[in-house]
Design a protein around this motif. Structure first.
Motif, PDB file in Angstrom:
ATOM      1  N   VAL A 108     -24.929  38.687  97.294  1.00  0.00           N
ATOM      2  CA  VAL A 108     -25.908  37.847  96.591  1.00  0.00           C
ATOM      3  C   VAL A 108     -27.258  38.545  96.559  1.00  0.00           C
ATOM      4  O   VAL A 108     -27.991  38.468  95.563  1.00  0.00           O
ATOM      5  CB  VAL A 108     -26.003  36.459  97.244  1.00  0.00           C
ATOM      6  CG1 VAL A 108     -27.108  35.623  96.589  1.00  0.00           C
ATOM      7  CG2 VAL A 108     -24.676  35.717  97.136  1.00  0.00           C
ATOM      8  N   GLY A 109     -27.605  39.246  97.635  1.00  0.00           N
ATOM      9  CA  GLY A 109     -28.860  39.992  97.656  1.00  0.00           C
ATOM     10  C   GLY A 109     -28.917  41.043  96.561  1.00  0.00           C
ATOM     11  O   GLY A 109     -29.966  41.245  95.934  1.00  0.00           O
ATOM     12  N   ARG A 110     -27.790  41.716  96.318  1.00  0.00           N
ATOM     13  CA  ARG A 110     -27.766  42.704  95.234  1.00  0.00           C
ATOM     14  C   ARG A 110     -27.955  42.028  93.878  1.00  0.00           C
ATOM     15  O   ARG A 110     -28.594  42.581  92.975  1.00  0.00           O
ATOM     16  CB  ARG A 110     -26.447  43.482  95.271  1.00  0.00           C
ATOM     17  CG  ARG A 110     -26.351  44.462  96.441  1.00  0.00           C
ATOM     18  CD  ARG A 110     -25.191  45.433  96.256  1.00  0.00           C
ATOM     19  NE  ARG A 110     -23.895  44.775  96.334  1.00  0.00           N
ATOM     20  CZ  ARG A 110     -23.221  44.573  97.451  1.00  0.00           C
ATOM     21  NH1 ARG A 110     -23.721  44.987  98.617  1.00  0.00           N
ATOM     22  NH2 ARG A 110     -22.039  43.980  97.445  1.00  0.00           N
ATOM     23  N   ALA A 111     -27.417  40.812  93.747  1.00  0.00           N
ATOM     24  CA  ALA A 111     -27.601  40.066  92.496  1.00  0.00           C
ATOM     25  C   ALA A 111     -29.051  39.608  92.336  1.00  0.00           C
ATOM     26  O   ALA A 111     -29.565  39.522  91.218  1.00  0.00           O
ATOM     27  CB  ALA A 111     -26.657  38.867  92.451  1.00  0.00           C
ATOM     28  N   VAL A 112     -29.731  39.337  93.466  1.00  0.00           N
ATOM     29  CA  VAL A 112     -31.139  38.963  93.391  1.00  0.00           C
ATOM     30  C   VAL A 112     -31.949  40.110  92.789  1.00  0.00           C
ATOM     31  O   VAL A 112     -32.860  39.906  91.977  1.00  0.00           O
ATOM     32  CB  VAL A 112     -31.672  38.585  94.795  1.00  0.00           C
ATOM     33  CG1 VAL A 112     -33.196  38.500  94.804  1.00  0.00           C
ATOM     34  CG2 VAL A 112     -31.084  37.249  95.243  1.00  0.00           C
ATOM     35  N   GLY A 121     -18.749  34.302  92.377  1.00  0.00           N
ATOM     36  CA  GLY A 121     -19.063  34.266  93.800  1.00  0.00           C
ATOM     37  C   GLY A 121     -20.504  33.867  94.060  1.00  0.00           C
ATOM     38  O   GLY A 121     -20.805  33.153  95.021  1.00  0.00           O
ATOM     39  N   THR A 122     -21.415  34.308  93.203  1.00  0.00           N
ATOM     40  CA  THR A 122     -22.819  33.923  93.338  1.00  0.00           C
ATOM     41  C   THR A 122     -22.986  32.420  93.150  1.00  0.00           C
ATOM     42  O   THR A 122     -23.691  31.752  93.912  1.00  0.00           O
ATOM     43  CB  THR A 122     -23.682  34.669  92.295  1.00  0.00           C
ATOM     44  OG1 THR A 122     -23.387  36.063  92.330  1.00  0.00           O
ATOM     45  CG2 THR A 122     -25.157  34.447  92.555  1.00  0.00           C
ATOM     46  N   ALA A 123     -22.320  31.888  92.110  1.00  0.00           N
ATOM     47  CA  ALA A 123     -22.375  30.437  91.879  1.00  0.00           C
ATOM     48  C   ALA A 123     -21.787  29.685  93.063  1.00  0.00           C
ATOM     49  O   ALA A 123     -22.331  28.651  93.505  1.00  0.00           O
ATOM     50  CB  ALA A 123     -21.635  30.086  90.591  1.00  0.00           C
TER      51      ALA A 123
END
Length: 367
Positions: A108-112, A121-123
């Protein structure tokens, strides 16, 4: 490496505190309790100074912090991943220790950093976070403060994410806005409660799912005492008139409409809505009827319905509100001693829980 304006240990402390939905005052109270009478007291403004990285906790206070957070000193000041701490610090999104594996936090940090990387997966990450916040044990104002950066994060993702992920993220944004609206209502900020309800309705409409909008409208109708009675009635009726509305949604909207008519002094319309509500197990219908009777100035029949202790699982702010409603009923029935006793209980609990709606109800108690 992302640069931040405080030392990593300070960001870690702040992330641990926010992840438990604790305000600075909450942490101060827990540290004071953990210290007892045998250990050094907490210096004035210590938690703020630690949060800002201005002063590192001395060994004695570090030990107290480990005890309060339930971690060892390595996890307290460093933790398994500096990257996870950094992205939570920068976004303000709570770091809920133990809720997610480290690999998921890193993903999730990489998606941020690059929102186009957001995926199912983020959702799912944010959905579980909202689930953890949906049964709040924190003060309403503190919970609303924790949920606001979550909403901002979801909004950022949904603007830049792939089309296949935008739908679930939109639904999460609507749900988050509904939760914030409800907590602002409990915290006594009526304008904020209405504004977040407006956002929830807008987000729900964007999903293209009629039921999502219906639930957002029902939530708007729940803002009793934060909106004008006519506004509540309009939201409840609009929700009911949507096609394909589940039976439980129709029942909820009737309940909210009944309370709004009672607040407006419209006894006949209130009674009509209550008659149309189907019977349900438990005390919820009795509490609703009793509340309507109090609002209509007929406390005699309300007292018996409101008797009994709040459910043990009820959030403290809701338990305080129910005690305040009982105090109001007794005061209207001129049973002064009972009203005073209940009002004192409700006041103590409301102050501890940050329950402004309960305090507002107590303001209507005349003894």
């Amino acid at each position: 490496m992302i640069a931040i304006d405080v030392p990593l240990w300070a960001a870690r402390l702040r992330a641990l505190r926010r992840g438990r939905l604790w305000s600075r005052r909450d942490l101060e109270e827990r540290l004071t309790e953990a210290a007892g009478e045998t250990e050094p007291g907490l210096p004035a403004d210590a938690v703020r100074a630690w949060d800002a990285g201005e002063r590192r906790p001395d060994p004695g206070h570090a030990e107290l912090l480990c005890r309060v957070f339930g971690v060892d000193e390595g996890d307290l000041f460093v933790g398994p991943s500096s990257g996870t701490v950094l992205w939570h610090h920068l976004t303000g999104i709570p770091l809920m220790s133990g809720l997610f594996p480290e690999e998921e936090e890193e993903r999730v940090g990489r998606a941020v950093e690059r929102p186009w990387r957001a995926d199912a997966g983020t959702a799912g990450y944010f959905e579980r976070m909202l689930d953890a916040c949906a049964a709040p044990h924190a003060r309403p104002a503190d919970l609303a403060a924790a949920l606001r950066p979550v909403f901002a994060g979801v909004e950022t993702f949904r603007r830049d994410a792939r089309p296949s992920v935008r739908g679930p993220l939109l639904a999460l944004a609507a749900r988050d806005a509904e939760l914030i609206s409800g907590m602002e209502h409990e915290a006594g900020d009526a304008p904020a409660a209405r504004a977040w309800s407006d956002r929830a309705i807008r987000e729900a409409r964007e999903t293209g799912d009629p039921l999502a909008e219906v639930f957002a409208l029902v939530q708007r109708a729940e803002l009793v005492d934060a909106a004008a009675p006519g506004e509540i009635v309009e939201a409840a009726v609009t929700a009911r008139e949507r096609s394909g509305v589940p039976a439980e949604v129709g029942t909820l909207s009737l309940r909210r409409e009944a309370r709004a008519h009672a607040l407006a002094g419209e006894g006949e319309l209130c009674h009509r809505c209550l008659e149309e509500c189907p019977e349900e197990p438990g005390e919820t219908r009795a509490e609703l009827c009793a509340g309507c009777l109090v609002d209509l100035g007929r406390p005699g029949g309300a007292i018996e319905m409101l008797e009994g202790e709040p459910a043990p699982s009820a959030p403290a702010y809701l338990a305080a509100y129910m005690l305040a409603r009982r105090a109001h009923a007794y005061a209207e029935a001129h049973e002064r001693d009972q009203a005073v006793c209940l009002a004192r209980q409700a006041l103590a609990l409301a102050r501890r829980a940050g329950a402004a709606r309960a305090l507002r109800e107590l303001g209507r108690v005349l003894v």
